[in-house]
Design a protein around this motif. Structure first.
Motif, short mmCIF file in Angstrom:
data_model
loop_
_atom_site.label_atom_id
_atom_site.label_comp_id
_atom_site.label_asym_id
_atom_site.label_seq_id
_atom_site.Cartn_x
_atom_site.Cartn_y
_atom_site.Cartn_z
N GLY A 4 0.79 -1.22 0.00
CA GLY A 4 0.00 0.00 0.00
C GLY A 4 0.82 1.26 0.00
N THR A 5 1.65 1.40 -0.99
CA THR A 5 2.47 2.61 -1.11
C THR A 5 2.00 3.41 -2.31
OG1 THR A 5 4.37 1.43 -0.20
CG2 THR A 5 4.82 3.50 -1.35
N ASP A 6 1.76 4.70 -2.09
CA ASP A 6 1.35 5.55 -3.22
C ASP A 6 2.49 5.69 -4.22
OD1 ASP A 6 -1.03 5.85 -1.95
OD2 ASP A 6 -0.60 7.85 -1.14
N ILE A 7 2.10 5.76 -5.50
CA ILE A 7 3.09 5.97 -6.55
C ILE A 7 2.78 7.29 -7.23
CG2 ILE A 7 4.02 5.07 -8.71
CD1 ILE A 7 3.12 2.30 -7.82
N ASN A 8 3.76 8.18 -7.20
CA ASN A 8 3.60 9.48 -7.85
C ASN A 8 4.26 9.44 -9.22
OD1 ASN A 8 2.29 10.75 -5.59
ND2 ASN A 8 4.30 10.88 -4.58
N ILE A 9 3.46 9.78 -10.25
CA ILE A 9 4.00 9.78 -11.61
C ILE A 9 3.81 11.17 -12.22
CG2 ILE A 9 3.50 7.32 -11.92
CD1 ILE A 9 1.15 8.17 -13.71
N SER A 10 4.68 11.51 -13.14
CA SER A 10 4.59 12.79 -13.85
C SER A 10 4.38 12.53 -15.34
CB SER A 10 5.87 13.62 -13.63
OG SER A 10 6.02 13.96 -12.27
N ILE A 11 3.47 13.29 -15.90
CA ILE A 11 3.13 13.14 -17.32
C ILE A 11 3.32 14.49 -17.99
CG2 ILE A 11 1.32 12.58 -18.99
CD1 ILE A 11 0.04 10.82 -16.85
N ARG A 33 8.98 -11.67 -4.29
CA ARG A 33 8.82 -10.23 -4.49
C ARG A 33 9.38 -9.88 -5.88
NH1 ARG A 33 7.97 -6.73 -0.12
NH2 ARG A 33 7.59 -7.82 1.84
N HIS A 34 8.62 -9.09 -6.61
CA HIS A 34 9.02 -8.71 -7.97
C HIS A 34 8.72 -7.23 -8.19
CE1 HIS A 34 9.22 -13.03 -8.98
NE2 HIS A 34 8.08 -13.13 -8.26
N LYS A 35 9.44 -6.66 -9.14
CA LYS A 35 9.16 -5.29 -9.57
C LYS A 35 8.79 -5.32 -11.06
CE LYS A 35 11.76 -2.65 -6.17
NZ LYS A 35 12.77 -1.57 -5.94
N ARG A 36 7.70 -4.65 -11.35
CA ARG A 36 7.22 -4.61 -12.74
C ARG A 36 6.99 -3.15 -13.14
NH1 ARG A 36 8.68 -8.82 -15.03
NH2 ARG A 36 7.00 -8.82 -16.58
N THR A 37 7.16 -2.92 -14.42
CA THR A 37 6.97 -1.56 -14.93
C THR A 37 5.48 -1.20 -14.94
OG1 THR A 37 8.93 -1.75 -16.31
CG2 THR A 37 7.36 -0.02 -16.89
N VAL A 42 0.77 12.74 -25.30
CA VAL A 42 1.17 12.77 -23.89
C VAL A 42 2.14 11.63 -23.62
CG1 VAL A 42 0.32 12.49 -21.52
CG2 VAL A 42 -0.98 13.87 -23.16
N ASP A 43 3.16 11.89 -22.76
CA ASP A 43 4.16 10.86 -22.44
C ASP A 43 4.47 10.89 -20.94
OD1 ASP A 43 4.89 9.88 -25.12
OD2 ASP A 43 5.54 11.95 -25.43
N LEU A 44 4.89 9.72 -20.43
CA LEU A 44 5.43 9.65 -19.08
C LEU A 44 6.83 10.26 -19.08
CD1 LEU A 44 4.48 6.04 -17.90
CD2 LEU A 44 3.75 8.16 -16.82
N LEU A 45 7.15 11.00 -18.01
CA LEU A 45 8.49 11.58 -17.92
C LEU A 45 9.55 10.50 -17.75
CD1 LEU A 45 8.13 14.83 -15.77
CD2 LEU A 45 8.72 14.63 -18.17
N GLU A 46 9.21 9.40 -17.10
CA GLU A 46 10.15 8.29 -16.88
C GLU A 46 9.35 7.01 -16.66
OE1 GLU A 46 11.71 8.15 -12.65
OE2 GLU A 46 11.25 10.30 -12.85
N ASP A 47 10.08 5.89 -16.59
CA ASP A 47 9.42 4.61 -16.28
C ASP A 47 9.32 4.48 -14.77
OD1 ASP A 47 9.17 3.89 -18.93
OD2 ASP A 47 11.12 2.88 -19.00
#
Length: 407
Positions: free
Chosen positions: A338-345, A373-377, A386-391
């Motif tokens: 339950g961690t918030d993810i902040n993304i920039s577009i 435990r895994h990390k996925r994009t 419109v684009d994501l600033l990063e992955d």
């Protein structure tokens, strides 16, 4: 002596008289005068002169043959045939529309014969004046054009029908129409059509004198979008957005086998390399060979909006993230901490303002992952501009269901 001479002359005259009578008697006995009936074709002469006078015969029920009784010596009658006799009515003799009949003239082209009777001797008919009037050809369109096609124009040659007929026929005409079905027409086409003539009450007139053909020219065009072609990239921190073209559609015509496969018309290239402000240009259309523009300019206006890149941040909750390609047998449990993810577009401000987390449809793909435990994009759905600033990566914990049950 003189008395004797006078007496001899009287006797000679009497003898000559009796000789002549006897000769005629013998002649009548061996070659008598007889009558013979001939069936002669009736000839109609000078019908053109009737038209020149503005008359026309409305009932042409003339007898085809005339019976002619010819009188003559028996030995001469046998030499006579139908080719030696003519039966004629001469229409040039008509001077008045009120004339109702003409006598049949019979001519025998051999001597020694006389006409005893002619049956019928008179031919009856009815005349009317010839009238002239003009009527426009009214074109009636039937059917609907194929999808994306448009009727540009339709015309007939001639556009007006000149009717020359009897007064009663001309006065009965209400209008002249020609019907054209455009359902399967995809280009310019000329079609020969027979006109339909209607009376003043709207009923079709069936008359051999009222058969008219016209050539109908149909002009059909296909409506396709105009697509602006842009090359290059704007200056750094700038983005190209909306591409507008005016007019935005073109009407084209040409060979059907070419037009059928054309879905759009492109402009010449508009270069926006390193542009830092909106670009407006007048450019030509690239028209394929054999294709023509209809009611469409060869040059169009194109606006390319160039604006500074805007950035907007979104906070994505763990429960907003969908898990794709999880095993369907329920043997694994997937959990996103339950961690918030902040993304920039980044992109056009107008476009960014319309975006919500629901629009982004955030998700991760766990196909092939085992427990651990895994990390996925992070995957999001974005508009073209419109684009994501990063992955951004998302942690996912996978456990077997049986391990949880034992715990």
């Amino acid at each position: 002596m003189s008395r004797l001479f006078e007496k001899d002359i009287g006797i000679k005259i009497i003898s000559l008289f009796f000789a002549v009578v006897l000769w005629f008697f013998v002649l009548d006995s061996s070659n008598p005068v007889i009558s013979y009936d001939f069936n002669i074709p009736l000839k109609i002469e000078n019908e053109e002169s009737l038209k020149e006078k503005g008359f026309v015969i409305v009932n042409k029920n003339f007898p085809r043959n005339i019976s002619v009784s010819v009188k003559g010596r028996q030995n001469k009658i046998s030499t006579l045939d139908v080719n030696d006799i003519e039966a004629i009515i001469d229409l040039e003799k008509i001077d008045d529309v009120k004339t109702k009949s003409l006598h049949v003239d019979v001519y025998i082209h051999k001597e020694g014969f006389s006409i005893e009777s002619i049956t019928p001797g008179v031919v009856n008919f009815e005349l009317e004046k010839v009238e002239k009037n003009s009527f426009p050809v009214n074109i009636v369109i039937e059917g609907k054009p194929k999808e994306n096609y448009k009727l540009i124009g339709v015309s007939s040659t001639p556009e007006t029908i000149f009717v020359e007929a009897t007064d009663s026929v001309v006065n009965s005409i209400g209008e002249i129409k020609v019907f054209v079905d455009i359902s399967n027409i995809t280009s310019e086409m000329v079609i020969q059509k027979e006109c339909v003539v209607y009376d003043v009450n709207g009923e079709v007139l069936e008359d051999e004198e009222l058969i008219f053909n016209v050539n109908v020219e149909v002009e059909m065009a296909k409506e396709v979008p105009i697509v602006p072609v842009v090359k290059g990239k704007p200056a750094r921190n700038y983005i190209d957005g909306v591409h507008k073209v005016s007019p935005d559609k073109a009407l084209i015509t040409g060979p059907p086998d070419i037009i059928e496969w054309i879905d759009n018309v492109k402009t010449q290239e508009i270069d926006i390399e390193n542009a830092n402000q909106s670009v407006t240009k007048t450019v030509e259309l690239n028209i394929p060979e054999g294709v023509r523009l209809i009611e469409t300019p060869e040059n169009v206006y194109v606006d390319v909006v160039i604006e500074k890149v805007a950035v907007r941040e979104f906070t994505i909750k763990s429960w907003d993230i969908a898990i794709e390609n999880a095993v369907i047998d329920g043997s694994l449990i997937y959990e996103i901490p339950g961690t918030d993810i902040n993304i920039s577009i980044e992109g056009r401000k107008e476009e960014l303002d319309r975006i919500s987390v629901e629009n982004l449809k955030p998700s991760i793909d766990v196909e092939g992952l085992k427990e651990g435990r895994h990390k996925r994009t992070l995957k999001v759905v974005l508009p073209r501009t419109v684009d994501l600033l990063e992955d951004y990566e998302v942690e996912v914990i996978i456990e077997k269901k049986e391990d949880l049950d034992e715990g």
